[in-house]
Write an enzyme that holds these catalytic residues in place. Structure first.
Site, mmCIF file in Angstrom:
data_model
loop_
_atom_site.group_PDB
_atom_site.id
_atom_site.type_symbol
_atom_site.label_atom_id
_atom_site.label_comp_id
_atom_site.label_asym_id
_atom_site.label_seq_id
_atom_site.Cartn_x
_atom_site.Cartn_y
_atom_site.Cartn_z
ATOM 1 N N LYS A 142 0.840 -1.199 0.000
ATOM 2 C CA LYS A 142 0.000 0.000 0.000
ATOM 3 C C LYS A 142 0.881 1.258 0.000
ATOM 4 O O LYS A 142 2.085 1.162 -0.161
ATOM 5 C CB LYS A 142 -0.949 -0.045 1.188
ATOM 6 C CG LYS A 142 -1.600 -1.400 1.407
ATOM 7 C CD LYS A 142 -2.447 -1.889 0.231
ATOM 8 C CE LYS A 142 -2.885 -3.320 0.484
ATOM 9 N NZ LYS A 142 -4.077 -3.714 -0.208
HETATM 10 C C1 LIG Z 1 -4.958 -4.674 0.519
HETATM 11 C C2 LIG Z 1 -6.376 -4.370 0.602
HETATM 12 C C3 LIG Z 1 -7.140 -4.735 1.719
HETATM 13 C C4 LIG Z 1 -6.576 -5.548 2.834
HETATM 14 O O1 LIG Z 1 -5.548 -4.901 3.506
HETATM 15 P P1 LIG Z 1 -4.650 -5.725 4.557
HETATM 16 O O2 LIG Z 1 -4.034 -4.642 5.383
HETATM 17 O O3 LIG Z 1 -3.661 -6.501 3.756
HETATM 18 O O4 LIG Z 1 -5.565 -6.585 5.335
HETATM 19 C C5 LIG Z 1 -8.461 -4.371 1.749
HETATM 20 N N1 LIG Z 1 -9.032 -3.713 0.732
HETATM 21 C C6 LIG Z 1 -8.343 -3.356 -0.362
HETATM 22 C C7 LIG Z 1 -9.037 -2.591 -1.439
HETATM 23 C C8 LIG Z 1 -6.992 -3.693 -0.476
HETATM 24 O O5 LIG Z 1 -6.325 -3.354 -1.574
#
Ligand SMILES: *Cc1c(COP(=O)(O)O)cnc(C)c1O
Length: 426
Positions: free
Chosen positions: A208
């Site tokens: 992210k």
């Molecule tokens: C990566 C992601 C998640 C989950 O995030 P984590 O921190 O890995 O649990 C949820 N929603 C979207 C749109 C994502 O891209």
């Protein structure tokens, strides 16, 4: 010596546009440094890695939450272990569970739908518009009285069209969760994504925008949703620190309910304090790179089509979306560019999230396919073509990750490589 044909595709033996691959697509991780190391070391040296007590508590999770509250303009932020956890916490904060339906966009990471199931509700899928985000005009089609919320997901750095989504939710008295996992820092009409709906959730996983490897957060304007979120994330407790900081004074005998453990560790919090401080700089750099690439490509290739944004000013520029005319073109474009050392990709195997087999077949880890076994008045049926625009667009939208550590020479090589491939193929 054989002359290398610079205009020939690398795929066909020509010289690649770049001699090495682009930097890895981890905007926060690639700018990590001594500051994060010092923050994490401080927690270890204090022997106090738990957020609520310890011999020398540094209150790093609280510090991160305060930064989020101030910058996003929300009164309540809560650090949690991941965005998947944050989504479950958000759904529970809103009182959503067994027997409820939640509208999820047909193009998103599987976690958005998975968290709905973890909360014992059932996802139903709305189509996307040209932004590849949820199409407000498709909400009416999937709406019924069993729907309790919409999860709006601004994917890959571009906001959802929030005004019509909020208006729709208000009209039907349902909630809006913003899943900002991929788009930390995105704004819509001047407001931060995550701070517009009833609850916003963030991810600090490595892929992210900013990261501590894992981590997440829940934000809200509502003291009621905050209290429920804080309880659900911490075994039903509302700790004195959180009560004091937010001036909450509920009656524990009646307010407590059974929760889970989704608490953020102090080490994560400490790293996130540093990463959050870097967010504006990362976003500004990505935006500048994105603008440069788009302008240069538009000048070279006037017929190139780009991803639509409902508010370009608010985009964070983490990815450049290029729309090809067909799935075949997108595949050829992707293969040719990867050979040029310009890594691009379509999203999620080029198919809507509901086509992932475990979702399409409603397969859970529970007996009797709980929670899909709820006797809904209006049964939940998934068909391959239920969101035709998602099927079409996700297969022909190619994304170029735009790293904050690209040099000017990288940007020019990208433009040259894309121009060469596009002109050769199409
Ligand atoms: C990566 C992601 C998640 C989950 O995030 P984590 O921190 O890995 O649990 C949820 N929603 C979207 C749109 C994502 O891209």
């Amino acid at each position: 010596m054989e002359k290398v044909d610079l205009e020939k595709l690398a795929l066909n033996g020509g010289a690649p546009a770049r001699s090495k691959p682009l930097p890895p697509n981890y905007p926060g991780a690639v700018v990590m440094g001594e500051e994060e190391a010092a923050q994490a070391a401080q927690i270890i040296k204090a022997q106090s890695p738990f957020r609520f007590y310890g011999p020398d508590l540094r209150n790093s999770v609280t510090a991160m939450e305060r930064m989020m509250e101030k910058d996003l303009g929300v009164p309540y932020a809560l650090g949690v272990t991941s965005c998947t956890a944050a989504l479950v916490v958000a759904l529970k904060a809103l009182g959503i569970g067994y027997g409820d339906k939640v509208i999820v966009p047909s193009v998103t990471f599987i976690a958005t739908a998975g968290a709905v199931v973890a909360a014992n509700a059932v996802p139903i899928f709305a189509d996307v518009d040209d932004s590849l985000n949820i199409d407000p005009a498709d909400l009416e089609r999937v709406m019924d009285e069993e729907v309790k919320a919409i999860i709006a997901v601004p994917i890959l750095g571009t906001s959802c069209d929030m005004d019509p989504i909020m208006a729709f939710a208000k009209k039907h008295s349902i909630h809006v969760i913003e899943d900002v996992a991929q788009s930390c820092g995105v704004r819509y009409k001047g407001r931060y994504a995550g701070a517009i709906g009833d609850v916003g959730v963030f991810s600090f996983q490595m892929n992210k925008i900013i990261t501590a490897g894992e981590g997440g957060a829940v934000v809200t304007h509502s003291p009621e949703f905050y209290e429920r979120a804080a309880r659900y994330h911490d075994q039903g407790l509302l700790r004195p620190q959180l009560k004091e900081r937010h001036g909450l004074n509920p009656d524990e005998e009646t307010a407590a309910f059974i929760g889970q453990n989704y608490r953020m560790s102090e080490i994560t919090g400490a790293v996130m304090v540093e990463q959050w401080g870097r967010l504006n700089g990362i976003v500004q750099t990505m935006r500048n790179h994105h603008r440069y690439l788009k302008q240069a490509l538009a000048a070279e290739l006037p017929d190139m089509k780009f991803r639509y944004s409902p508010d370009e000013q608010g985009d964070i520029g983490s990815n450049l979306g290029i729309l090809l005319d067909s799935a075949e073109q997108a595949k050829a474009f992707t293969e040719a560019l990867n050979a040029e050392n310009i890594g691009v990709h379509t999203l999620y195997g080029s198919r809507p999230v509901y086509m992932v087999p475990q979702i399409f077949n409603k397969r859970t880890a529970e007996k009797d396919n709980f929670p899909f076994n709820y006797p809904f008045k209006n049964p939940v049926v998934y068909t391959e073509d239920m969101c035709p625009r998602a099927v079409d667009l996700v297969a022909r939208m190619v994304f170029l990750p735009v790293s904050p550590v690209l040099a000017p020479s990288d940007l020019d090589e990208i433009v040259q490589g894309i121009t060469k491939v596009y002109k050769t193929l199409f």
